[in-house]
Design an enzyme around this catalytic site. Structure first.
Site, mmCIF file in Angstrom:
data_model
loop_
_atom_site.group_PDB
_atom_site.id
_atom_site.type_symbol
_atom_site.label_atom_id
_atom_site.label_comp_id
_atom_site.label_asym_id
_atom_site.label_seq_id
_atom_site.Cartn_x
_atom_site.Cartn_y
_atom_site.Cartn_z
ATOM 1 N N LYS A 13 160.127 59.912 -8.794
ATOM 2 C CA LYS A 13 159.019 60.111 -9.738
ATOM 3 C C LYS A 13 159.192 59.232 -10.981
ATOM 4 C CE LYS A 13 159.800 64.608 -10.236
ATOM 5 N NZ LYS A 13 160.986 64.834 -9.406
ATOM 6 N N ARG A 87 156.418 72.628 -13.128
ATOM 7 C CA ARG A 87 157.391 73.003 -12.102
ATOM 8 C C ARG A 87 157.216 74.450 -11.650
ATOM 9 N NH1 ARG A 87 161.525 68.909 -13.776
ATOM 10 N NH2 ARG A 87 163.224 68.908 -12.285
ATOM 11 N N ARG A 126 172.969 57.550 -8.074
ATOM 12 C CA ARG A 126 172.107 56.913 -9.068
ATOM 13 C C ARG A 126 172.741 56.822 -10.469
ATOM 14 N NH1 ARG A 126 166.830 60.818 -10.147
ATOM 15 N NH2 ARG A 126 167.999 62.554 -11.011
ATOM 16 N N ARG A 160 173.722 61.006 -14.877
ATOM 17 C CA ARG A 160 173.355 62.299 -15.424
ATOM 18 C C ARG A 160 174.397 63.353 -15.090
ATOM 19 N NH1 ARG A 160 167.144 63.408 -14.046
ATOM 20 N NH2 ARG A 160 168.066 65.453 -13.733
ATOM 21 N N ARG A 171 169.202 72.735 -7.957
ATOM 22 C CA ARG A 171 167.928 72.113 -8.329
ATOM 23 C C ARG A 171 166.963 72.098 -7.143
ATOM 24 N NH1 ARG A 171 170.493 66.862 -10.408
ATOM 25 N NH2 ARG A 171 168.421 66.007 -10.791
#
Ligand code: AMP
Length: 213
Positions: A13, A87, A126, A160, A171
């Site tokens: 996203k 969300r 990532r 992160r 998550r």
């Protein structure tokens, strides 16, 4: 044009939102980025949400709706891209009300579909440029050999804190329990389009452009 990019963590996203900002002068509203900023700057709200975020749980609707409310009052440029918001169903209802208050409409909801295995692989690999937020992946888009960000030339990169397997499992659980019902919600409103989020970045970008026209 105001749009939502909907999908689990790691669906891409943020990457696609950045393309849309560059090409359509839109504004990316990422509640995750706003919360991380609050956490890093040590505000009261940042302290409250830090543990919740580290565990991979959702922060309260009240907090994130408050953040979005503030942003909607500002400059609208080419429109908003909601990234990581809403969300929950309560957030979706609130967004509809907030947009109506501003005389704005929601023009598209784009679901980015990806399978869970790909998500885990993407997220644990990532990193982002600390300067401009450009996203890298250890396998598919490594940090350039000269150690400089290809977008801004920055040399500092970060991962992160919640991009680890334990937090990611939570998550994903939160996504399936609380966020995935939004797919049905927006489908029923006739606003949902879906794209395959697993393709090459440029292919996903083209699919989104097709939806937006
Ligand atoms: P993200 O960067 O979108 O993956 O968000 C990182 C974390 O911030 C999430 O795991 C949640 O703890 C929190 N968060 C971000 N957006 C929301 C939201 N709309 N509602 C509740 N919590 C959120």
């Amino acid at each position: 044009m105001n749009i939502i990019l909907l999908g689990p963590p790691g669906a891409g996203k943020g990457t696609q939102a950045r393309f849309l900002c560059d090409e359509r002068d839109m504004i990316q509203l990422s509640t995750g980025d706003m919360l991380r900023e609050a956490k890093d700057s040590g505000t009261e709200m940042g302290k409250i949400v830090a543990d919740v975020m580290a565990r991979g749980e959702l922060v309260t609707d009240e907090i994130v709706i408050g953040l979005i409310r503030e942003k909607l009052k500002g400059d609208k440029q080419g429109g908003f891209i909601f990234d990581g918001f809403p969300r929950t169903l309560a957030q979706a209802d609130a967004l509809g009300d907030l947009l109506a208050e501003e005389g704005e409409t929601l023009d598209a909801v784009i679901e980015m579909r990806v399978d869970d295995e790909a998500l885990v692989a993407r997220i644990t690999a990532r990193s982002t440029c600390a300067g401009c937020g450009e996203v890298y992946n250890d396998h598919t888009k490594p940090i350039p050999a000269d150690g400089k960000c290809s977008n801004c030339g920055g040399t500092e990169f970060k991962r992160r804190a919640d991009d680890n397997e334990d937090s990611l499992k939570q998550r994903l659980m939160e996504y399936y329990k609380k966020t995935s019902p939004l797919i049905g919600y927006y489908y029923a409103k006739g606003q949902l389009s879906s794209v395959d989020g697993l393709g090459e970045m440029s292919a996903v970008k083209a699919d989104i452009a097709k939806v937006l026209g």
